[in-house]
Motif scaffolding. Structure first.
Motif, PDB file in Angstrom:
ATOM      1  N   CYS A 141     -32.447 -17.082 -15.501  1.00 40.69           N
ATOM      2  CA  CYS A 141     -32.666 -17.268 -14.058  1.00 40.69           C
ATOM      3  C   CYS A 141     -34.131 -17.530 -13.738  1.00 40.69           C
ATOM      4  O   CYS A 141     -35.023 -17.136 -14.475  1.00 40.69           O
ATOM      5  CB  CYS A 141     -32.224 -16.012 -13.303  1.00 40.69           C
ATOM      6  SG  CYS A 141     -30.521 -15.540 -13.638  1.00 40.69           S
ATOM      7  N   ARG A 142     -34.350 -18.161 -12.575  1.00 40.40           N
ATOM      8  CA  ARG A 142     -35.734 -18.471 -12.201  1.00 40.40           C
ATOM      9  C   ARG A 142     -36.366 -17.354 -11.379  1.00 40.40           C
ATOM     10  O   ARG A 142     -37.569 -17.199 -11.378  1.00 40.40           O
ATOM     11  CB  ARG A 142     -35.785 -19.773 -11.411  1.00 40.40           C
ATOM     12  CG  ARG A 142     -34.975 -19.750 -10.144  1.00 40.40           C
ATOM     13  CD  ARG A 142     -35.189 -21.001  -9.352  1.00 40.40           C
ATOM     14  NE  ARG A 142     -34.233 -21.046  -8.247  1.00 40.40           N
ATOM     15  CZ  ARG A 142     -34.252 -21.965  -7.309  1.00 40.40           C
ATOM     16  NH1 ARG A 142     -35.161 -22.904  -7.336  1.00 40.40           N
ATOM     17  NH2 ARG A 142     -33.359 -21.943  -6.345  1.00 40.40           N
ATOM     18  N   ASP A 143     -35.551 -16.590 -10.659  1.00 42.02           N
ATOM     19  CA  ASP A 143     -36.077 -15.523  -9.812  1.00 42.02           C
ATOM     20  C   ASP A 143     -35.784 -14.177 -10.476  1.00 42.02           C
ATOM     21  O   ASP A 143     -34.653 -13.685 -10.441  1.00 42.02           O
ATOM     22  CB  ASP A 143     -35.411 -15.613  -8.431  1.00 42.02           C
ATOM     23  CG  ASP A 143     -35.932 -14.553  -7.456  1.00 42.02           C
ATOM     24  OD1 ASP A 143     -36.336 -13.466  -7.917  1.00 42.02           O
ATOM     25  OD2 ASP A 143     -35.915 -14.825  -6.233  1.00 42.02           O
ATOM     26  N   THR A 152     -36.594 -11.136  -9.854  1.00 43.73           N
ATOM     27  CA  THR A 152     -36.201  -9.994  -9.015  1.00 43.73           C
ATOM     28  C   THR A 152     -34.699 -10.045  -8.758  1.00 43.73           C
ATOM     29  O   THR A 152     -33.973  -9.059  -8.967  1.00 43.73           O
ATOM     30  CB  THR A 152     -36.967 -10.027  -7.682  1.00 43.73           C
ATOM     31  OG1 THR A 152     -38.360 -10.167  -7.987  1.00 43.73           O
ATOM     32  CG2 THR A 152     -36.734  -8.767  -6.889  1.00 43.73           C
ATOM     33  N   ARG A 153     -34.224 -11.206  -8.331  1.00 43.66           N
ATOM     34  CA  ARG A 153     -32.787 -11.358  -8.081  1.00 43.66           C
ATOM     35  C   ARG A 153     -31.987 -11.185  -9.378  1.00 43.66           C
ATOM     36  O   ARG A 153     -30.901 -10.607  -9.381  1.00 43.66           O
ATOM     37  CB  ARG A 153     -32.493 -12.747  -7.489  1.00 43.66           C
ATOM     38  CG  ARG A 153     -33.138 -12.997  -6.147  1.00 43.66           C
ATOM     39  CD  ARG A 153     -32.608 -14.275  -5.527  1.00 43.66           C
ATOM     40  NE  ARG A 153     -31.281 -14.048  -4.952  1.00 43.66           N
ATOM     41  CZ  ARG A 153     -30.445 -15.016  -4.579  1.00 43.66           C
ATOM     42  NH1 ARG A 153     -30.784 -16.272  -4.724  1.00 43.66           N
ATOM     43  NH2 ARG A 153     -29.286 -14.735  -4.056  1.00 43.66           N
ATOM     44  N   ALA A 154     -32.542 -11.678 -10.473  1.00 43.65           N
ATOM     45  CA  ALA A 154     -31.843 -11.600 -11.759  1.00 43.65           C
ATOM     46  C   ALA A 154     -31.678 -10.144 -12.209  1.00 43.65           C
ATOM     47  O   ALA A 154     -30.616  -9.753 -12.692  1.00 43.65           O
ATOM     48  CB  ALA A 154     -32.590 -12.403 -12.815  1.00 43.65           C
ATOM     49  N   ARG A 212     -16.800 -20.069  -2.277  1.00 40.92           N
ATOM     50  CA  ARG A 212     -17.768 -19.481  -1.354  1.00 40.92           C
ATOM     51  C   ARG A 212     -18.965 -18.909  -2.133  1.00 40.92           C
ATOM     52  O   ARG A 212     -18.876 -17.851  -2.739  1.00 40.92           O
ATOM     53  CB  ARG A 212     -17.104 -18.369  -0.538  1.00 40.92           C
ATOM     54  CG  ARG A 212     -18.023 -17.785   0.541  1.00 40.92           C
ATOM     55  CD  ARG A 212     -17.297 -16.796   1.413  1.00 40.92           C
ATOM     56  NE  ARG A 212     -16.174 -17.456   2.068  1.00 40.92           N
ATOM     57  CZ  ARG A 212     -14.924 -17.006   2.072  1.00 40.92           C
ATOM     58  NH1 ARG A 212     -14.629 -15.924   1.474  1.00 40.92           N
ATOM     59  NH2 ARG A 212     -13.962 -17.667   2.682  1.00 40.92           N
ATOM     60  N   THR A 213     -20.068 -19.650  -2.143  1.00 36.52           N
ATOM     61  CA  THR A 213     -21.285 -19.225  -2.826  1.00 36.52           C
ATOM     62  C   THR A 213     -22.482 -19.623  -1.966  1.00 36.52           C
ATOM     63  O   THR A 213     -22.312 -20.020  -0.820  1.00 36.52           O
ATOM     64  CB  THR A 213     -21.424 -19.934  -4.192  1.00 36.52           C
ATOM     65  OG1 THR A 213     -21.634 -21.330  -3.944  1.00 36.52           O
ATOM     66  CG2 THR A 213     -20.205 -19.744  -5.069  1.00 36.52           C
ATOM     67  N   GLU A 214     -23.660 -19.573  -2.557  1.00 39.77           N
ATOM     68  CA  GLU A 214     -24.857 -19.977  -1.819  1.00 39.77           C
ATOM     69  C   GLU A 214     -25.152 -21.469  -1.973  1.00 39.77           C
ATOM     70  O   GLU A 214     -26.215 -21.937  -1.568  1.00 39.77           O
ATOM     71  CB  GLU A 214     -26.071 -19.180  -2.334  1.00 39.77           C
ATOM     72  CG  GLU A 214     -25.996 -17.692  -2.058  1.00 39.77           C
ATOM     73  CD  GLU A 214     -27.202 -16.968  -2.640  1.00 39.77           C
ATOM     74  OE1 GLU A 214     -28.341 -17.380  -2.367  1.00 39.77           O
ATOM     75  OE2 GLU A 214     -26.985 -15.994  -3.393  1.00 39.77           O
TER      76      GLU A 214
HETATM   77  N1  LIG Z   1     -19.442 -23.615  -4.932  1.00 37.68           N
HETATM   78  C1  LIG Z   1     -18.713 -24.709  -5.053  1.00 37.68           C
HETATM   79  O1  LIG Z   1     -17.838 -24.977  -4.222  1.00 37.68           O
HETATM   80  C2  LIG Z   1     -18.926 -25.647  -6.218  1.00 37.68           C
HETATM   81  C3  LIG Z   1     -18.111 -26.790  -6.310  1.00 37.68           C
HETATM   82  C4  LIG Z   1     -18.299 -27.669  -7.368  1.00 37.68           C
HETATM   83  C5  LIG Z   1     -19.272 -27.395  -8.322  1.00 37.68           C
HETATM   84  N2  LIG Z   1     -20.066 -26.292  -8.213  1.00 37.68           N
HETATM   85  C6  LIG Z   1     -21.106 -26.052  -9.243  1.00 37.68           C
HETATM   86  O2  LIG Z   1     -21.080 -24.704  -9.642  1.00 37.68           O
HETATM   87  C7  LIG Z   1     -22.367 -24.336 -10.160  1.00 37.68           C
HETATM   88  C8  LIG Z   1     -22.762 -22.962  -9.621  1.00 37.68           C
HETATM   89  O3  LIG Z   1     -22.981 -23.073  -8.236  1.00 37.68           O
HETATM   90  P1  LIG Z   1     -22.648 -21.917  -7.165  1.00 37.68           P
HETATM   91  O4  LIG Z   1     -21.606 -22.472  -6.284  1.00 37.68           O
HETATM   92  O5  LIG Z   1     -22.445 -20.629  -7.829  1.00 37.68           O
HETATM   93  O6  LIG Z   1     -24.026 -21.967  -6.293  1.00 37.68           O
HETATM   94  P2  LIG Z   1     -25.153 -20.847  -5.988  1.00 37.68           P
HETATM   95  O7  LIG Z   1     -24.503 -19.608  -5.478  1.00 37.68           O
HETATM   96  O8  LIG Z   1     -26.133 -21.546  -5.118  1.00 37.68           O
HETATM   97  O9  LIG Z   1     -25.786 -20.558  -7.413  1.00 37.68           O
HETATM   98  C9  LIG Z   1     -26.596 -21.507  -8.055  1.00 37.68           C
HETATM   99  C10 LIG Z   1     -27.410 -20.845  -9.139  1.00 37.68           C
HETATM  100  O10 LIG Z   1     -28.258 -21.845  -9.737  1.00 37.68           O
HETATM  101  C11 LIG Z   1     -29.583 -21.337  -9.761  1.00 37.68           C
HETATM  102  N3  LIG Z   1     -30.617 -22.365  -9.752  1.00 37.68           N
HETATM  103  C12 LIG Z   1     -30.877 -23.288  -8.813  1.00 37.68           C
HETATM  104  N4  LIG Z   1     -31.963 -23.999  -9.132  1.00 37.68           N
HETATM  105  C13 LIG Z   1     -32.430 -23.504 -10.313  1.00 37.68           C
HETATM  106  C14 LIG Z   1     -33.533 -23.784 -11.152  1.00 37.68           C
HETATM  107  N5  LIG Z   1     -34.442 -24.718 -10.844  1.00 37.68           N
HETATM  108  N6  LIG Z   1     -33.688 -23.082 -12.296  1.00 37.68           N
HETATM  109  C15 LIG Z   1     -32.801 -22.109 -12.621  1.00 37.68           C
HETATM  110  N7  LIG Z   1     -31.758 -21.778 -11.854  1.00 37.68           N
HETATM  111  C16 LIG Z   1     -31.566 -22.468 -10.713  1.00 37.68           C
HETATM  112  C17 LIG Z   1     -29.668 -20.457  -8.522  1.00 37.68           C
HETATM  113  O11 LIG Z   1     -30.796 -19.583  -8.611  1.00 37.68           O
HETATM  114  P3  LIG Z   1     -31.478 -18.965  -7.260  1.00 37.68           P
HETATM  115  O12 LIG Z   1     -30.549 -17.935  -6.741  1.00 37.68           O
HETATM  116  O13 LIG Z   1     -32.783 -18.421  -7.746  1.00 37.68           O
HETATM  117  O14 LIG Z   1     -31.646 -20.122  -6.316  1.00 37.68           O
HETATM  118  C18 LIG Z   1     -28.337 -19.747  -8.610  1.00 37.68           C
HETATM  119  O15 LIG Z   1     -28.395 -18.707  -9.531  1.00 37.68           O
HETATM  120  C19 LIG Z   1     -23.307 -25.465  -9.776  1.00 37.68           C
HETATM  121  O16 LIG Z   1     -23.567 -26.256 -10.917  1.00 37.68           O
HETATM  122  C20 LIG Z   1     -22.516 -26.273  -8.751  1.00 37.68           C
HETATM  123  O17 LIG Z   1     -22.882 -27.636  -8.752  1.00 37.68           O
HETATM  124  C21 LIG Z   1     -19.889 -25.404  -7.174  1.00 37.68           C
END
Ligand SMILES: NC(=O)c1ccc[n+]([C@@H]2O[C@H](COP(=O)([O-])OP(=O)(O)OC[C@H]3O[C@@H](n4cnc5c(N)ncnc54)[C@H](OP(=O)(O)O)[C@@H]3O)[C@@H](O)[C@H]2O)c1
Ligand SMILES: *[C@@H]1O[C@H](CO)[C@@H](O)[C@H](O)[C@H]1NC(C)=O
Length: 329
Positions: free
Chosen positions: A80-82, A84-86, A244-246
């Motif tokens: 992870c990049r952050d 604290t959160r990690a 449902r994520t961020e």
């Molecule tokens: N949610 C959906 O509906 C959906 C649908 C299709 C595909 N996906 C794919 O699922 C995967 C996971 O996404 P999620 O939905 O769980 O989204 P999320 O809750 O936003 O999580 C994304 C994660 O990626 C990390 N990240 C972002 N930029 C980064 C960087 N430069 N270096 C290292 N880590 C980084 C974030 O870290 P921080 O917390 O520090 O930002 C976070 O831990 C993604 O590849 C997304 O494209 C999701």
């Protein structure tokens, strides 16, 4: 007893229409729920003695995947990049899984230096690497650049993971049979690789960029499978569902209020992170996939990709371009 049966019979006869409606509606709700739930990974595979790396594991789908891997007994590395959160996520995962072997390591995919440092740490300090899960992602952000000047979504979602995977291949091969799981998206279907303007400098469009990066994930998975034939390292890519994520963090604040209100009923259809992690987990552990490589999955089953994701020449070209961009010979 006989009276009771009589009463029921009478009730059913008198309320046949109403009961039918209730039954049909009930079946409908159940069917809708099943359809919404999507696939579930049923494998009971244990991972004691195995090491798993998951990128972007501090929240969303990645965190849920990490929890599952921890419950299966693996050594789990949250990349992870952050920090604290990690660390907060790692504490929670240790507590919920009862597995103390969950660690955090710094990885910022928007920095090639950070990727190299992370890979070096794994190479030098980890005995093995059995499962690499390229999960981290950024969606529809403004026109941002990575530390090395690449467009952010292509840079993080594809290039950072491209370099990371290549730097970890030696470890993965030594630990074979091992797996590489790449979290892509349905969004790849409308994607195109803009070879003449890969950073979309001329015409940045945040959805076009996301689609390109997710198509790159699928093409990378395919080309990687070809290159890894016979090594015991297999590759998988997938669409997790709409979860449902961020992930919408850059999109929602920019939408007009009425659009956000209009979107609310659809929020009911959005799945939980636990549901969103199922296909990733399936690709990472399911025994039935041990001899399969390079394919795309959704709802824990194989799914057809868009035609442009089957283009082997484009996959090769993307590989060469990526290698030169990240400085791999
Ligand atoms: N949610 C959906 O509906 C959906 C649908 C299709 C595909 N996906 C794919 O699922 C995967 C996971 O996404 P999620 O939905 O769980 O989204 P999320 O809750 O936003 O999580 C994304 C994660 O990626 C990390 N990240 C972002 N930029 C980064 C960087 N430069 N270096 C290292 N880590 C980084 C974030 O870290 P921080 O917390 O520090 O930002 C976070 O831990 C993604 O590849 C997304 O494209 C999701
Ligand atoms: C995978 O291949 C090996 C060796 O050919 C075989 O023993 C095994 O049963 C295969 N597994 C599956 C799930 O097909």
């Amino acid at each position: 007893m006989e009276n009771y049966a009589e009463t029921i019979k009478e009730f059913v006869e008198n309320h046949a229409a109403g009961l039918t409606v209730v039954l049909v509606a009930g079946a409908g709700v159940l069917a809708l729920r099943r359809w919404l739930a999507g696939g579930v990974c049923r494998s009971k595979a244990r991972l004691e003695g195995k090491t798993v790396v998951i990128t972007g594991a501090n929240t969303g789908i990645g965190k849920e995947t990490a929890l599952d891997m921890a419950k299966r007994g693996a050594r789990v590395i949250l990349a992870c990049r952050d920090m604290t959160r990690a660390r907060i996520a790692a504490d929670e995962i240790r507590q919920m899984s009862g597995n103390g072997n969950v660690v955090v390591k710094k990885l910022d995919l928007a920095s090639l230096q950070s990727v190299r440092d992370f890979a070096k740490d794994i190479q030098e300090n980890e005995e093995r690497l059995d499962i690499l899960i390229n999960n981290a992602g950024v969606m529809m952000c403004p026109k941002w650049k990575t530390e090395d000047g690449f467009e952010m979504q292509f840079g993080v979602n594809h290039l950072g993971h491209f370099l990371l995977t290549n730097c970890l291949l030696e470890k993965l091969k030594k630990s074979a049979p091992s797996r590489i799981v790449i979290v892509s998206s349905l969004a790849h279907e409308k994607g195109q690789i803009h070879f003449d303007d890969i950073n979309l400098d001329k015409d940045y469009d945040r959805i076009k960029s996301y689609r390109q990066s997710k198509l790159a994930n699928v093409l990378f998975c395919r080309e990687l499978a070809t290159r890894l034939q016979g090594t015991g390292v297999t590759t998988y890519c997938l669409h997790p569902g709409v979860i449902r994520t961020e992930l919408g963090r850059h999109l929602f604040p920019t939408l007009a209020l009425w659009k956000r209100i209009l979107a609310m009923p659809f929020m009911m259809l959005i799945k939980s992170p636990w549901e969103g992690a199922q296909t990733t987990i399936y690709c990472a552990v399911d025994e039935s996939l041990e001899n399969v490589s390079g394919l795309y999955y959704s709802d824990c089953s194989p799914k057809k990709v868009a035609p442009q994701a089957l283009d082997d020449a484009a996959a090769k070209r993307l590989w060469d371009l990526s290698a030169s961009m990240v400085g791999l010979a």
